[in-house]
Design a protein around this motif. Sequence first.
Motif: not given
Length: 313
Positions: A287-300, A302-311
């Motif tokens: 899910m985290e991988t897809y989140w980063d991909a979704a952010k890249k689609l908006e031109g954002k 990549h952010s570093p991995e965060l601990s816990g379920a939330q980012r």
Amino acid sequence: MRKRQKRTRKPKKPRRKGNVAKKKQLTPGEWFEKLVAVQARLRAPNGCPWDREQTHQSLRTYLIEEAYEVLEALESGNDAKFAEEMGDLLLQIVFHSQIAREEGRFTVSEVIREIHDKMIRRHPHVFGTTRAKDSTEVLRNWEQIKAAERRAGEKQGNSKAGGDLPEEASLLDGVSRALPATLEGFQLTRKASRIGFDWEDASGVFEKMREETEELKKALGNQDHWRIEEELGDLLFAAINLSRFLKVDPEIALKKANAKFVRRFRAMERLARKNGQGFKDLPREEMETYWDAAKKLEGKPHSPELSGAQRKR
């Protein structure tokens, strides 16, 4: 005998297709009266059953909804939609005023008169002899005038009731407790800032947020639920204060963040479907991988991995 000259008739101008008389342009006041008449007709004995059933209480939800729809239309940049939604919000004022008129309490004319007179009173630097060098002074005068009006109203109300005057008054008295918590906090800190009770710069607010974060972590470590709730409230209040200091409406900022989360979450779901995967069944790492991909689609970036379920978004 003199011959009479034959008079020639001027050829008629061809009639333009759809040539109709121009409609009279109504003034805003005339349109307003027509709207008031429409709402009165809807509430009449032979009017609309739904409109006739409504009360101030039943309309509360619509008043809030219409205000938010105005904000959404404003953000869209669509002027036609913006005008339409402001009309819907105006209808709510007319609707409530019509109900009050039927009950013999007040009319829409009184509503307009009240705000008209209030604007004159609270702008003495425009309509009177007071001078204000900048907007800060305007706001400070505004709060002082409001406080004076409130004291006068309380004095009049108590004299009619035969009671004593309240012992204490506050510049915060005008903030309604019925407001959503975010907006209430925003208005409380704004009122305090107008009399000079404020941070020198944003760094002070950031430091306060760090302090509240540490206190929340400590309460979390002690597993003290009551304390956790209190400290989280303090942290949220500090964040609202920061938004006010930065001249950002926290409610609008949070609505935008909500919309961004929805947009990216839906993008994750679409990407998973394209790969033949059910998003809800994926492990969190994917899910985290897809989140980063979704952010890249908006031109954002990549952010570093965060601990816990939330980012962090």
